[in-house]
Design a protein around this motif. Structure first.
Motif, PDB file in Angstrom:
ATOM      1  N   UNK A  49      62.038   9.734  62.016  1.00 58.27           N
ATOM      2  CA  UNK A  49      62.954  10.129  63.090  1.00 58.27           C
ATOM      3  C   UNK A  49      63.718  11.392  62.681  1.00 58.27           C
ATOM      4  N   UNK A  50      64.141  11.448  61.419  1.00 58.16           N
ATOM      5  CA  UNK A  50      64.856  12.636  60.926  1.00 58.16           C
ATOM      6  C   UNK A  50      63.942  13.857  61.006  1.00 58.16           C
ATOM      7  N   UNK A  51      62.680  13.696  60.625  1.00 57.79           N
ATOM      8  CA  UNK A  51      61.729  14.814  60.658  1.00 57.79           C
ATOM      9  C   UNK A  51      61.524  15.288  62.096  1.00 57.79           C
ATOM     10  N   UNK A  52      61.376  14.332  63.016  1.00 48.57           N
ATOM     11  CA  UNK A  52      61.146  14.695  64.422  1.00 48.57           C
ATOM     12  C   UNK A  52      62.357  15.422  64.986  1.00 48.57           C
ATOM     13  N   UNK A  53      63.563  14.938  64.660  1.00 51.55           N
ATOM     14  CA  UNK A  53      64.759  15.563  65.214  1.00 51.55           C
ATOM     15  C   UNK A  53      64.983  16.946  64.609  1.00 51.55           C
ATOM     16  N   UNK A  54      64.505  17.173  63.382  1.00 55.46           N
ATOM     17  CA  UNK A  54      64.693  18.497  62.762  1.00 55.46           C
ATOM     18  C   UNK A  54      63.680  19.490  63.327  1.00 55.46           C
ATOM     19  N   UNK A  55      62.595  19.006  63.898  1.00 58.95           N
ATOM     20  CA  UNK A  55      61.578  19.893  64.483  1.00 58.95           C
ATOM     21  C   UNK A  55      62.077  20.525  65.776  1.00 58.95           C
ATOM     22  N   UNK A  56      62.883  19.794  66.510  1.00 63.39           N
ATOM     23  CA  UNK A  56      63.345  20.302  67.806  1.00 63.39           C
ATOM     24  C   UNK A  56      64.258  21.516  67.674  1.00 63.39           C
TER      25      UNK A  56
END
Length: 56
Positions: A49-56
């Motif tokens: 989830x942290x990785x996905x949110x940092x991609x945005x």
């Protein structure tokens, strides 16, 4: 005749004891597996989830 039936009931009781022992061990194993998978899965989920949110 009565001794045979008594022996049979004793064998049945022994089998029931063994069965419940096996079930207890199996339940412990499943609980351990569940805890381990939670211990690995939750941090992994948070990380994803942290990785996905940092991609945005």
């Amino acid at each position: 005749m009565t001794t045979i039936s008594r022996a049979l009931t004793e064998v049945k009781e022994d089998l029931n004891k063994e069965e419940s022992k096996i079930l207890m061990v199996f339940n412990r194993f499943l609980n351990g597996l569940f805890k381990v998978s939670l211990g690995i899965g939750l941090p992994l989920l948070v990380y994803l989830i942290m990785q996905l949110s940092s991609l945005r």
